[in-house]
Design a protein around this motif. Structure first.
Motif, PDB file in Angstrom:
ATOM      1  N   PRO A  16     -14.899 -10.788   5.452  1.00  0.00           N
ATOM      2  CA  PRO A  16     -14.766 -12.010   6.240  1.00  0.00           C
ATOM      3  C   PRO A  16     -13.501 -12.807   5.886  1.00  0.00           C
ATOM      4  O   PRO A  16     -13.288 -13.165   4.729  1.00  0.00           O
ATOM      5  N   GLY A  17     -12.637 -13.008   6.870  1.00  0.00           N
ATOM      6  CA  GLY A  17     -11.435 -13.819   6.704  1.00  0.00           C
ATOM      7  C   GLY A  17     -10.245 -13.128   6.075  1.00  0.00           C
ATOM      8  O   GLY A  17      -9.219 -13.763   5.845  1.00  0.00           O
ATOM      9  N   LEU A  18     -10.336 -11.816   5.796  1.00  0.00           N
ATOM     10  CA  LEU A  18      -9.251 -11.142   5.103  1.00  0.00           C
ATOM     11  C   LEU A  18      -9.283  -9.632   5.355  1.00  0.00           C
ATOM     12  O   LEU A  18     -10.350  -9.044   5.429  1.00  0.00           O
ATOM     13  N   ILE A  19      -8.097  -9.044   5.454  1.00  0.00           N
ATOM     14  CA  ILE A  19      -7.958  -7.594   5.543  1.00  0.00           C
ATOM     15  C   ILE A  19      -7.039  -7.173   4.394  1.00  0.00           C
ATOM     16  O   ILE A  19      -5.896  -7.612   4.318  1.00  0.00           O
ATOM     17  N   ILE A  20      -7.552  -6.338   3.497  1.00  0.00           N
ATOM     18  CA  ILE A  20      -6.790  -5.860   2.350  1.00  0.00           C
ATOM     19  C   ILE A  20      -6.168  -4.525   2.748  1.00  0.00           C
ATOM     20  O   ILE A  20      -6.881  -3.587   3.095  1.00  0.00           O
ATOM     21  N   VAL A  21      -4.836  -4.440   2.685  1.00  0.00           N
ATOM     22  CA  VAL A  21      -4.125  -3.257   3.156  1.00  0.00           C
ATOM     23  C   VAL A  21      -3.283  -2.670   2.019  1.00  0.00           C
ATOM     24  O   VAL A  21      -2.232  -3.202   1.677  1.00  0.00           O
ATOM     25  N   PRO A  22      -3.752  -1.555   1.430  1.00  0.00           N
ATOM     26  CA  PRO A  22      -2.934  -0.876   0.437  1.00  0.00           C
ATOM     27  C   PRO A  22      -1.862  -0.043   1.133  1.00  0.00           C
ATOM     28  O   PRO A  22      -2.031   0.345   2.292  1.00  0.00           O
ATOM     29  N   SER A  23      -0.782   0.225   0.441  1.00  0.00           N
ATOM     30  CA  SER A  23       0.269   1.069   1.014  1.00  0.00           C
ATOM     31  C   SER A  23       0.343   2.375   0.232  1.00  0.00           C
ATOM     32  O   SER A  23      -0.552   2.699  -0.534  1.00  0.00           O
ATOM     33  N   ALA A  24       1.423   3.107   0.408  1.00  0.00           N
ATOM     34  CA  ALA A  24       1.597   4.393  -0.267  1.00  0.00           C
ATOM     35  C   ALA A  24       2.243   4.196  -1.633  1.00  0.00           C
ATOM     36  O   ALA A  24       2.600   3.092  -2.017  1.00  0.00           O
ATOM     37  N   LYS A  25       2.414   5.301  -2.347  1.00  0.00           N
ATOM     38  CA  LYS A  25       2.968   5.287  -3.705  1.00  0.00           C
ATOM     39  C   LYS A  25       4.118   4.309  -3.874  1.00  0.00           C
ATOM     40  O   LYS A  25       4.968   4.193  -3.008  1.00  0.00           O
ATOM     41  N   ARG A  26       4.122   3.659  -5.022  1.00  0.00           N
ATOM     42  CA  ARG A  26       5.165   2.714  -5.403  1.00  0.00           C
ATOM     43  C   ARG A  26       5.266   1.527  -4.435  1.00  0.00           C
ATOM     44  O   ARG A  26       6.243   0.798  -4.436  1.00  0.00           O
ATOM     45  N   GLY A  27       4.252   1.333  -3.608  1.00  0.00           N
ATOM     46  CA  GLY A  27       4.250   0.235  -2.652  1.00  0.00           C
ATOM     47  C   GLY A  27       3.417  -0.929  -3.141  1.00  0.00           C
ATOM     48  O   GLY A  27       3.083  -1.029  -4.321  1.00  0.00           O
ATOM     49  N   LEU A  28       3.054  -1.791  -2.221  1.00  0.00           N
ATOM     50  CA  LEU A  28       2.286  -2.978  -2.569  1.00  0.00           C
ATOM     51  C   LEU A  28       0.972  -3.007  -1.828  1.00  0.00           C
ATOM     52  O   LEU A  28       0.683  -2.148  -0.999  1.00  0.00           O
TER      53      LEU A  28
END
Length: 163
Positions: A16-28
Protein backbone atom coordinates in the motif's frame (compact mmCIF):
# COMPACT_ATOMS: atom_id res chain seq x y z
CA UNK A 1 25.22 4.25 -14.70
CA UNK A 2 23.00 1.26 -15.51
CA UNK A 3 24.42 -1.34 -17.91
CA UNK A 4 21.59 -2.12 -20.41
CA UNK A 5 23.15 -5.51 -21.27
CA UNK A 6 22.19 -6.85 -17.83
CA UNK A 7 18.86 -8.56 -17.17
CA UNK A 8 16.26 -7.87 -14.50
CA UNK A 9 15.44 -10.92 -12.36
CA UNK A 10 13.94 -9.79 -9.02
CA UNK A 11 10.25 -8.93 -9.12
CA UNK A 12 8.99 -5.53 -7.99
CA UNK A 13 7.02 -5.53 -4.75
CA UNK A 14 3.77 -3.58 -4.41
CA UNK A 15 2.60 -2.63 -0.92
CA UNK A 16 0.00 0.00 0.00
CA UNK A 17 1.36 3.39 -1.12
CA UNK A 18 4.68 2.11 -2.48
CA UNK A 19 6.24 0.01 -5.23
CA UNK A 20 9.73 -1.35 -4.49
CA UNK A 21 11.67 -1.86 -7.73
CA UNK A 22 15.03 -3.65 -7.65
CA UNK A 23 17.30 -3.37 -10.67
CA UNK A 24 20.01 -5.59 -12.14
CA UNK A 25 23.56 -6.20 -10.90
CA UNK A 26 25.46 -3.21 -9.55
CA UNK A 27 22.23 -1.18 -9.75
CA UNK A 28 19.96 0.37 -7.18
CA UNK A 29 16.58 -0.22 -5.61
CA UNK A 30 13.86 2.40 -6.03
CA UNK A 31 10.75 2.98 -3.96
CA UNK A 32 8.18 4.58 -6.22
CA UNK A 33 4.94 6.30 -5.37
CA UNK A 34 2.15 4.42 -7.16
CA UNK A 35 0.40 7.52 -8.57
CA UNK A 36 2.79 8.10 -11.50
CA UNK A 37 1.64 7.89 -15.11
CA UNK A 38 3.66 7.47 -18.28
CA UNK A 39 7.44 7.51 -18.25
CA UNK A 40 8.42 8.62 -14.74
CA UNK A 41 12.13 7.83 -15.15
CA UNK A 42 13.39 11.40 -14.79
CA UNK A 43 10.59 12.65 -12.55
CA UNK A 44 11.90 12.82 -8.96
CA UNK A 45 8.45 13.62 -7.54
CA UNK A 46 7.45 9.97 -8.09
CA UNK A 47 10.45 8.55 -6.23
CA UNK A 48 9.92 8.05 -2.49
CA UNK A 49 13.54 6.94 -1.95
CA UNK A 50 16.40 5.11 -3.60
CA UNK A 51 19.01 2.78 -2.15
CA UNK A 52 22.38 2.20 -3.83
CA UNK A 53 22.19 -1.61 -3.62
CA UNK A 54 19.94 -4.08 -5.41
CA UNK A 55 19.28 -7.66 -4.33
CA UNK A 56 19.62 -8.53 -8.06
CA UNK A 57 17.95 -11.99 -8.02
CA UNK A 58 15.95 -12.36 -4.76
CA UNK A 59 12.80 -10.23 -4.74
CA UNK A 60 12.28 -7.73 -1.91
CA UNK A 61 10.11 -8.45 1.12
CA UNK A 62 8.09 -5.94 3.16
CA UNK A 63 6.93 -6.62 6.71
CA UNK A 64 5.19 -3.77 8.49
CA UNK A 65 7.34 -0.65 8.18
CA UNK A 66 10.45 -2.50 6.97
CA UNK A 67 11.65 -3.49 3.50
CA UNK A 68 14.11 -6.38 3.38
CA UNK A 69 16.61 -6.92 0.58
CA UNK A 70 18.43 -10.25 0.53
CA UNK A 71 21.64 -9.90 -1.45
CA UNK A 72 23.13 -12.79 -3.41
CA UNK A 73 26.11 -12.81 -1.02
CA UNK A 74 23.83 -13.66 1.93
CA UNK A 75 23.63 -10.18 3.44
CA UNK A 76 20.19 -9.18 4.67
CA UNK A 77 19.42 -5.46 4.49
CA UNK A 78 16.56 -3.88 6.46
CA UNK A 79 15.34 -0.46 5.31
CA UNK A 80 12.74 1.89 6.73
CA UNK A 81 9.77 1.56 4.37
CA UNK A 82 8.94 5.28 4.46
CA UNK A 83 12.41 6.80 4.12
CA UNK A 84 14.73 4.05 2.82
CA UNK A 85 17.05 4.67 5.78
CA UNK A 86 18.97 1.47 6.58
CA UNK A 87 18.49 -0.20 9.93
CA UNK A 88 21.19 -2.81 9.24
CA UNK A 89 23.05 -4.94 6.72
CA UNK A 90 24.16 -8.25 8.23
CA UNK A 91 25.40 -11.62 6.99
CA UNK A 92 23.08 -14.62 7.21
CA UNK A 93 25.15 -17.24 5.37
CA UNK A 94 27.96 -16.79 2.88
CA UNK A 95 26.86 -19.11 0.07
CA UNK A 96 25.05 -17.78 -3.03
CA UNK A 97 21.43 -16.73 -2.49
CA UNK A 98 18.99 -16.94 -5.40
CA UNK A 99 15.67 -17.48 -3.60
CA UNK A 100 13.50 -14.68 -2.26
CA UNK A 101 13.03 -14.26 1.49
CA UNK A 102 9.63 -15.14 2.96
CA UNK A 103 7.93 -14.16 6.21
CA UNK A 104 5.85 -16.10 8.74
CA UNK A 105 5.25 -15.97 12.48
CA UNK A 106 7.59 -13.03 13.10
CA UNK A 107 10.46 -14.66 11.24
CA UNK A 108 12.18 -14.26 7.88
CA UNK A 109 13.26 -17.44 6.11
CA UNK A 110 16.18 -17.19 3.69
CA UNK A 111 17.52 -20.10 1.67
CA UNK A 112 20.99 -20.37 0.14
CA UNK A 113 22.06 -22.40 -2.88
CA UNK A 114 24.02 -24.90 -0.74
CA UNK A 115 20.81 -25.88 1.12
CA UNK A 116 21.29 -23.68 4.18
CA UNK A 117 18.11 -22.05 5.46
CA UNK A 118 18.64 -19.08 7.76
CA UNK A 119 15.90 -17.89 10.09
CA UNK A 120 16.04 -14.24 11.21
CA UNK A 121 13.86 -12.28 13.59
CA UNK A 122 11.86 -9.62 11.77
CA UNK A 123 12.52 -6.10 13.05
CA UNK A 124 14.88 -3.14 13.06
CA UNK A 125 17.70 -5.09 14.75
CA UNK A 126 19.38 -8.07 13.10
CA UNK A 127 19.00 -11.35 14.96
CA UNK A 128 19.87 -14.70 13.42
CA UNK A 129 17.67 -17.24 15.22
CA UNK A 130 18.70 -20.47 13.47
CA UNK A 131 20.69 -21.93 10.62
CA UNK A 132 19.47 -25.24 9.19
CA UNK A 133 21.31 -27.29 6.59
CA UNK A 134 19.41 -29.38 4.06
CA UNK A 135 21.21 -32.33 2.52
CA UNK A 136 20.69 -30.96 -1.00
CA UNK A 137 21.08 -27.77 -3.00
CA UNK A 138 18.12 -25.46 -3.46
CA UNK A 139 17.34 -22.30 -5.35
CA UNK A 140 13.57 -22.06 -4.85
CA UNK A 141 11.99 -19.69 -2.36
CA UNK A 142 10.45 -21.38 0.67
CA UNK A 143 6.65 -21.61 0.81
CA UNK A 144 4.77 -21.49 4.11
CA UNK A 145 1.27 -22.80 4.72
CA UNK A 146 -0.67 -24.52 7.49
CA UNK A 147 2.16 -24.35 10.02
CA UNK A 148 4.64 -25.96 7.66
CA UNK A 149 7.53 -24.64 5.61
CA UNK A 150 7.96 -26.26 2.21
CA UNK A 151 11.43 -26.45 0.70
CA UNK A 152 11.97 -27.60 -2.86
CA UNK A 153 15.48 -28.84 -3.48
CA UNK A 154 16.81 -30.04 -6.81
CA UNK A 155 15.75 -33.61 -5.93
CA UNK A 156 12.77 -33.46 -3.57
CA UNK A 157 10.07 -31.44 -1.85
CA UNK A 158 10.29 -31.28 1.95
CA UNK A 159 7.56 -30.27 4.41
CA UNK A 160 8.92 -29.18 7.79
CA UNK A 161 6.59 -28.68 10.75
CA UNK A 162 4.93 -30.29 13.71
CA UNK A 163 2.82 -33.43 13.22
Amino acid sequence: GYDPTLRFVASPLAVPGLIIVPSAKRGLTLALKPDGKGNITANAEHIQWSYDITPDVPSPLAVGGIVYLNRQNGNLIALDRASGKPFYESRTHSDRHRASPVYADGKIYISARDGTVSVCQAGETFKLLATNKMEESLSASPAISGGRIYLRTFKALYAVGKK
